[in-house]
Design a protein around this motif. Structure first.
Motif, PDB file in Angstrom:
ATOM      1  N   LEU A 101      97.854  50.270  94.788  1.00  0.00           N
ATOM      2  CA  LEU A 101      96.727  49.172  94.101  1.00  0.00           C
ATOM      3  C   LEU A 101      96.219  48.570  95.084  1.00  0.00           C
ATOM      4  N   ASP A 102      97.399  48.041  95.556  1.00  0.00           N
ATOM      5  CA  ASP A 102      97.421  46.963  96.683  1.00  0.00           C
ATOM      6  C   ASP A 102      95.959  46.688  97.803  1.00  0.00           C
ATOM      7  N   ALA A 103      95.031  48.130  97.919  1.00  0.00           N
ATOM      8  CA  ALA A 103      94.569  48.371  98.899  1.00  0.00           C
ATOM      9  C   ALA A 103      92.887  47.941  98.295  1.00  0.00           C
ATOM     10  N   SER A 104      92.862  46.715  99.443  1.00  0.00           N
ATOM     11  CA  SER A 104      91.146  45.448  99.487  1.00  0.00           C
ATOM     12  C   SER A 104      91.442  45.230  98.021  1.00  0.00           C
ATOM     13  N   LEU A 105      92.250  45.024  97.717  1.00  0.00           N
ATOM     14  CA  LEU A 105      92.969  43.985  96.412  1.00  0.00           C
ATOM     15  C   LEU A 105      93.341  43.045  96.823  1.00  0.00           C
ATOM     16  N   HIS A 106      93.442  41.560  96.561  1.00  0.00           N
ATOM     17  CA  HIS A 106      94.020  40.186  96.522  1.00  0.00           C
ATOM     18  C   HIS A 106      94.876  40.312  95.827  1.00  0.00           C
ATOM     19  N   PRO A 107      95.987  39.925  96.045  1.00  0.00           N
ATOM     20  CA  PRO A 107      96.915  39.461  95.053  1.00  0.00           C
ATOM     21  C   PRO A 107      97.256  39.538  94.011  1.00  0.00           C
ATOM     22  N   THR A 108      96.364  38.246  94.225  1.00  0.00           N
ATOM     23  CA  THR A 108      96.156  37.255  92.625  1.00  0.00           C
ATOM     24  C   THR A 108      95.248  37.840  91.813  1.00  0.00           C
ATOM     25  N   LEU A 109      94.195  38.644  92.138  1.00  0.00           N
ATOM     26  CA  LEU A 109      94.072  39.820  91.256  1.00  0.00           C
ATOM     27  C   LEU A 109      95.092  40.763  90.187  1.00  0.00           C
ATOM     28  N   SER A 110      95.422  41.728  91.391  1.00  0.00           N
ATOM     29  CA  SER A 110      96.904  42.896  91.031  1.00  0.00           C
ATOM     30  C   SER A 110      97.338  42.208  90.198  1.00  0.00           C
ATOM     31  N   ALA A 111      98.542  40.714  90.621  1.00  0.00           N
ATOM     32  CA  ALA A 111      98.982  40.212  89.384  1.00  0.00           C
ATOM     33  C   ALA A 111      98.845  40.071  87.768  1.00  0.00           C
ATOM     34  N   GLU A 112      97.053  39.012  87.957  1.00  0.00           N
ATOM     35  CA  GLU A 112      95.744  39.938  87.006  1.00  0.00           C
ATOM     36  C   GLU A 112      96.140  41.174  86.130  1.00  0.00           C
ATOM     37  N   LEU A 113      96.154  41.281  87.140  1.00  0.00           N
ATOM     38  CA  LEU A 113      96.235  43.256  86.366  1.00  0.00           C
ATOM     39  C   LEU A 113      97.666  43.474  85.273  1.00  0.00           C
ATOM     40  N   LEU A 114      98.724  43.237  85.755  1.00  0.00           N
ATOM     41  CA  LEU A 114     100.333  42.904  85.555  1.00  0.00           C
ATOM     42  C   LEU A 114     100.069  42.689  84.372  1.00  0.00           C
ATOM     43  N   ARG A 115     100.198  41.731  84.127  1.00  0.00           N
ATOM     44  CA  ARG A 115      99.348  40.065  82.709  1.00  0.00           C
ATOM     45  C   ARG A 115      98.617  40.480  81.804  1.00  0.00           C
ATOM     46  N   ILE A 116      97.709  41.406  82.059  1.00  0.00           N
ATOM     47  CA  ILE A 116      96.924  42.020  80.835  1.00  0.00           C
ATOM     48  C   ILE A 116      97.698  43.407  80.554  1.00  0.00           C
TER      49      ILE A 116
ATOM     50  N   LEU B 246     106.581  42.112  93.560  1.00  0.00           N
ATOM     51  CA  LEU B 246     107.961  41.938  92.580  1.00  0.00           C
ATOM     52  C   LEU B 246     108.359  40.654  91.732  1.00  0.00           C
ATOM     53  N   ASN B 247     107.562  39.923  91.784  1.00  0.00           N
ATOM     54  CA  ASN B 247     107.526  38.188  91.435  1.00  0.00           C
ATOM     55  C   ASN B 247     107.460  38.424  89.868  1.00  0.00           C
ATOM     56  N   HIS B 248     105.969  39.035  89.770  1.00  0.00           N
ATOM     57  CA  HIS B 248     105.898  39.625  88.210  1.00  0.00           C
ATOM     58  C   HIS B 248     106.024  40.834  87.632  1.00  0.00           C
ATOM     59  N   LEU B 249     107.182  41.554  88.377  1.00  0.00           N
ATOM     60  CA  LEU B 249     107.961  42.583  87.542  1.00  0.00           C
ATOM     61  C   LEU B 249     109.194  42.127  86.923  1.00  0.00           C
ATOM     62  N   ASN B 250     109.631  43.301  85.913  1.00  0.00           N
ATOM     63  CA  ASN B 250     110.945  43.381  85.460  1.00  0.00           C
ATOM     64  C   ASN B 250     111.921  44.125  86.703  1.00  0.00           C
ATOM     65  N   ARG B 251     113.249  44.185  85.981  1.00  0.00           N
ATOM     66  CA  ARG B 251     113.810  45.175  87.551  1.00  0.00           C
ATOM     67  C   ARG B 251     113.528  46.466  86.452  1.00  0.00           C
ATOM     68  N   ASP B 252     113.240  46.854  85.859  1.00  0.00           N
ATOM     69  CA  ASP B 252     113.100  48.386  84.926  1.00  0.00           C
ATOM     70  C   ASP B 252     112.319  48.310  85.563  1.00  0.00           C
ATOM     71  N   GLU B 253     111.528  47.939  85.889  1.00  0.00           N
ATOM     72  CA  GLU B 253     109.475  47.806  86.090  1.00  0.00           C
ATOM     73  C   GLU B 253     108.924  48.064  87.308  1.00  0.00           C
ATOM     74  N   VAL B 254     110.377  48.943  88.260  1.00  0.00           N
ATOM     75  CA  VAL B 254     110.542  49.137  90.166  1.00  0.00           C
ATOM     76  C   VAL B 254     111.629  49.653  90.178  1.00  0.00           C
ATOM     77  N   TRP B 255     110.786  50.605  90.627  1.00  0.00           N
ATOM     78  CA  TRP B 255     111.035  52.429  91.602  1.00  0.00           C
ATOM     79  C   TRP B 255     111.060  52.083  92.982  1.00  0.00           C
ATOM     80  N   LEU B 256     112.003  52.585  93.791  1.00  0.00           N
ATOM     81  CA  LEU B 256     111.704  53.200  95.317  1.00  0.00           C
ATOM     82  C   LEU B 256     112.404  54.305  95.404  1.00  0.00           C
ATOM     83  N   THR B 257     111.180  54.862  96.328  1.00  0.00           N
ATOM     84  CA  THR B 257     111.711  55.637  96.821  1.00  0.00           C
ATOM     85  C   THR B 257     112.075  56.065  98.878  1.00  0.00           C
ATOM     86  N   GLU B 258     112.742  56.885  98.971  1.00  0.00           N
ATOM     87  CA  GLU B 258     113.131  56.835 100.047  1.00  0.00           C
ATOM     88  C   GLU B 258     113.150  58.565 101.036  1.00  0.00           C
TER      89      GLU B 258
END
Length: 438
Positions: free
Chosen positions: A334-349, A372-384
């Motif tokens: 999602l962050d490819a070529s997209l400013h963090p402000t716009l990505s955060a706005e998309l999450l709010r929408i 991550l500052n705009h996400l809740n703990r149950d909205e985040v997944w991690l890969t290893e």
């Protein structure tokens, strides 16, 4: 709405990995209540992890299943375009997918097991009264149907060892199947390009061809032609208030202006182009964004816009479509070529019940830790990436139990390695190759 998705033996997903949209923290706007499920479902899910850890393969598996439902009857005559885990027993074992979702409030479960030669098992079930009932179940070429669904009997005549029963059955006029299949096909995917397997395909595919959008609605279409036939997002009652009826063009333009407040309009017209090779003149369509300037409105060719503006423009059509239909949009990186402000706005929408009244869901991968500052703990997944090359997917909400609090600064904790999911940087080998160390 998507409840959960599971995949195994697909690219780097060797063992079964599961992405769940069931909310852990239910007392918030992004958690939409599903009464028949006895739970709340999330409108957001973000997958984080180092490069080559399999983030793209998690969302790619969902994209593969969506395209399988659309394509199997038409294009799977010779083989099934699977990409099993390349190491160990992966190439000789079957792959499996499970998708659970609510359709008109009813829980559905779709199970699929197959290999490159044939479909081994397939089943569609629903829970109209909390009890599991079979819609159809297929083992090999034998198909069993729920009693009373005689209209699907023609599925047996068209079924082959490689075609999905869901692909065939959706063509018959049976709402129980067609509405579920419709919701699968409404999944829009951006940044993924499922391919047919190549000889020697490797576990974490870093050599994919150029990403493209799959099943998406073009933003250009919202600005091209008459606006009267386009559905309005806010022309329905929501939260007790009658929202003003806005055309899709107006909605798209409003979203576009978030990226650049200087944009006044979008113009699509025709221009004459001289072909240097033949000297012929041809007419082609031209997309331009109209900017305000000291000399008045000035059209600017779309190719001259910043990459961020062009990326945001491409998202508008799929995003509005998802919001209008309450469907799923998958965005790889999602962050490819997209400013963090716009990505955060998309999450709010997607989080808001005002702008997302029908429960559309956004599933995405990202490296942008500021989100991550705009996400809740149950909205985040991690890969290893494990030592055997396989991907491990874990829910942040399950990490270390209650130590991952709702109020915790997730970005700071992630960057300090609290949850893993960070690249292990070791420059020793690089320094040795440069002759800087022995």
């Amino acid at each position: 709405m998507l409840i959960r998705f599971e995949a195994s033996n697909y690219r780097s997903l060797a063992e079964g990995v599961e992405l769940s949209m069931v909310a852990v923290d239910r007392d918030r706007e992004a958690a939409r209540e599903a009464p028949r499920l006895g739970a709340s479902l999330l409108t957001l899910a973000a997958v984080y992890g180092p490069n080559a850890s399999g983030k793209s393969n998690v969302v790619g598996a969902l994209a593969w299943l969506r395209n399988a439902v659309e394509d199997s009857l038409r294009f799977w005559e010779d083989d099934i375009p699977l990409e099993p885990f390349a190491f160990g027993a992966g190439p000789t074992e079957s792959s499996a997918f499970v998708l659970e979702a609510t359709v008109d409030g009813v829980r559905f479960e779709y199970v699929l097991e197959l290999n490159p030669d044939r479909v081994l098992y397939e089943g569609l079930f629903h829970y109209p009264e909390k009890k599991r009932r079979r819609v159809f179940e297929r083992e090999g070429s034998e198909l069993k149907l729920q009693r009373g669904l005689g209209g699907l009997s023609g599925t047996r005549d068209l079924l082959t060892q490689r075609a999905l029963a869901l692909s065939v059955a959706r063509r018959f006029d049976e709402p129980l199947v067609s509405t579920f299949a419709r919701d699968i096909l409404r999944i829009q995917v951006m940044g993924q390009t499922p391919q047919r397997p190549r000889a020697g395909a490797f576990a974490n595919r870093g050599g994919r061809s150029r990403p493209r959008a799959l099943g998406t609605v073009s933003t250009t279409r919202l600005f091209d032609g008459p606006d009267t036939d386009q559905p309005s997002l806010f022309s329905v009652e929501g939260q007790g208030t009658k929202w003003p009826a806005l055309s899709s063009r107006e909605q798209a333009l409003a979203l576009l202006r978030i990226a650049d407040l200087g944009i006044e309009d979008v113009v699509i017209d025709e221009q004459e182009v001289l072909l240097a090779s033949s000297g012929e003149t041809r007419t082609q369509r031209r997309l331009r964004l109209v900017h305000s300037s000291g000399d008045g409105p000035t059209p600017l060719d779309f190719s001259a816009e910043s990459e961020g503006t062009r990326t945001w423009f491409g998202l508008i059509g799929p995003v509005l479509t998802a919001l209008q239909t309450g469907s799923i949009i998958v965005v790889d990186e999602l962050d490819a070529s997209l400013h963090p402000t716009l990505s955060a706005e998309l999450l709010r929408i997607f989080r808001s019940t005002v702008t997302n009244p029908y429960g559309a869901q956004l599933v995405f991968t990202s490296h942008d830790t500021s989100l991550l500052n705009h996400l809740n703990r149950d909205e985040v997944w991690l890969t290893e990436k494990r030592r055997d090359g396989a991907t491990r997917l874990g829910a942040l909400a399950d990490f270390a139990g209650e130590r991952v609090r709702k109020s915790q600064n997730l970005e700071n904790a992630y960057l300090h390695g609290r949850f893993g999911g960070l690249p292990q940087v070791d420059q020793t080998e690089f320094f040795r190759a440069l002759g800087l160390i022995g």
